[in-house]
Design an enzyme around this catalytic site. Sequence first.
Site, mmCIF file in Angstrom:
data_model
loop_
_atom_site.group_PDB
_atom_site.id
_atom_site.type_symbol
_atom_site.label_atom_id
_atom_site.label_comp_id
_atom_site.label_asym_id
_atom_site.label_seq_id
_atom_site.Cartn_x
_atom_site.Cartn_y
_atom_site.Cartn_z
ATOM 1 N N TYR A 7 0.809 -1.229 0.000
ATOM 2 C CA TYR A 7 0.000 0.000 0.000
ATOM 3 C C TYR A 7 0.838 1.274 0.000
ATOM 4 O O TYR A 7 0.314 2.361 -0.224
ATOM 5 C CB TYR A 7 -0.957 0.004 1.194
ATOM 6 C CG TYR A 7 -2.246 -0.735 0.912
ATOM 7 C CD1 TYR A 7 -3.121 -0.306 -0.074
ATOM 8 C CD2 TYR A 7 -2.575 -1.885 1.626
ATOM 9 C CE1 TYR A 7 -4.295 -0.988 -0.345
ATOM 10 C CE2 TYR A 7 -3.753 -2.585 1.359
ATOM 11 C CZ TYR A 7 -4.602 -2.123 0.375
ATOM 12 O OH TYR A 7 -5.757 -2.799 0.091
ATOM 13 N N GLU A 38 -0.682 -28.991 14.065
ATOM 14 C CA GLU A 38 -1.249 -28.314 12.894
ATOM 15 C C GLU A 38 -2.582 -27.663 13.243
ATOM 16 O O GLU A 38 -2.872 -26.554 12.801
ATOM 17 C CB GLU A 38 -1.465 -29.339 11.764
ATOM 18 C CG GLU A 38 -2.229 -28.794 10.576
ATOM 19 C CD GLU A 38 -2.752 -29.877 9.646
ATOM 20 O OE1 GLU A 38 -3.535 -29.533 8.746
ATOM 21 O OE2 GLU A 38 -2.396 -31.057 9.812
ATOM 22 N N ASP A 42 -2.597 -33.819 10.539
ATOM 23 C CA ASP A 42 -3.596 -34.744 9.992
ATOM 24 C C ASP A 42 -2.911 -35.847 9.193
ATOM 25 O O ASP A 42 -1.843 -35.629 8.598
ATOM 26 C CB ASP A 42 -4.562 -33.996 9.063
ATOM 27 C CG ASP A 42 -5.519 -33.087 9.817
ATOM 28 O OD1 ASP A 42 -5.729 -33.316 11.024
ATOM 29 O OD2 ASP A 42 -6.055 -32.137 9.196
#
Length: 531
Positions: free
Chosen positions: A274, A360, A412
């Site tokens: 920006y 995680e 996972d």
Amino acid sequence: GPPLTSLPGVGKKLAARLVDAGYDSVARLSRARPDKVAAAVSGLSVERASEIVSSAKEMVQQIQISSITGETKSKPAAKKVAAAKPAAKKAKSTERTKTEKEKVASKKRAKKTKTSAPVRKRKPAPVVQPRKKPIRKESGLPVPAAVTKLTEELRRKWREAEQRIEAGEVTQETVEVVALTREETLERLVEEAMEILNETMTTGRPAFEIPSRSGDNIVWDEVRDLLLLGMKTISRPYHSLASVVDATRTARVMEIVFQLLRSNLHATKREIYYSDVNLFRDQKYSDKIIEDVASMLQTTRDSIHVVASARGSAMGRVIIRDGGDLIDLTKMGTGGWAITPFLDQVEIVESDAEFIILSEKDAAVMRLAESKYWNRQPCIVLTGKGSGDMATRAFLKRLVKELEIPAFALVDSDPYGHYIYSVFLRGSKRLSYESPFIATPELKLLGVLSRDLDAYNIPKAVRIPMEPADIKRVKDMLKEPFVQSNKEWVEDLKLMLRLKEKAEIQAFASHSFEFLTDEYIPTKLETGDWI
């Protein structure tokens, strides 16, 4: 510019070898590091390379000063003419010549004063104060024997790796990236800008030389067990239509970084974008240039005071100092301490933890926090809430390195979980130049492993069939050299391909909500069942 053979001690053969190595001009040679030149040119010692580079720098500086001041050497013919004149005229002429010379000399001195700034000599680098070692204490809590054994093995491997690096047993030359202080980063930034200015003045064709981050320049260092950046570079010249926009963006980011360092402020990548939206057009371009500038200066992104938004959290048996405030992470409730992106202001003060659990999923951390698992076994719990931002990865690395304790990943049982583990383990290819600061090769994969699905009787009802994209990701991972070197990891990924099933950490809730903390994690740690 002047030919290479104009440098003292550089003949035609050596000049040809320098050109073959990519040092095709005096200006390019003046910007090089002697050790890099010696490594690239066969038969050239570092000492000789230092002399050549030093001579090249002097020549470039002299050319620059001469081009600005218009300074030329006095012609010998003028002296002969003056000697042939009568004595009386000679005296008057000498007097006038002296006066004129004094005027010219004073003008030259004034001009040199004005133009000497771009060619100032490098100042000695400030002495970097090493971080204080954290105070280590005994918790009095039980530690699994397998974890204690692993800690001893890791410390032995660290010592051996240090000895091999000192002995020069590194297979390929890589870009040496170092964490710098604000003053050191400022100095490197200004030097890089001065080199571009020198090249502009001498050749009129300035170019940024940036380490290539393409796949063929990513090196797996077997000694340090990290993905690192090779020695290939890309040139980003101003005079090329194809690269002038990127070259302009590079200069703009360097200017912004200079302002941040001078003011001792930090900015996010979004803020950098920006700051000049019309030039960058899209944040993906400013993000890329930020990484280019960091790799060009051979330092970390933290060192140039550009940080990514952090989303990780930590809790457990460690006391830190964050911006001057002492924080005990055992007393942070169930939400934990939000890992700050300003890790240069964080000090690890004291700990009695014996290992780290990296999760995680935030849901798994909530379960560990509710049970205050660190009061059962002395540990620190971290989560990156997904793939792990830079700050979480860097904080994990610091904990392991400074406390000298092992870390275990809980992800996972799916291809993406294994990928997340690999990013924490070896670092991503895109940020391979920062791997020594954000990758943790000591990290072990605790679970959920493919073999755990049957071993812990995960019901078929909570298992998820793998998609074609999942299968492709697993096959791609099996091609990676660092995966192939770990036989247990290869076996688990191949088992995943055979089962064609995946499961989340939360699947253990099918047994009970406490199963993860009361059965699964303690059993895995006590039996040493990890990869």
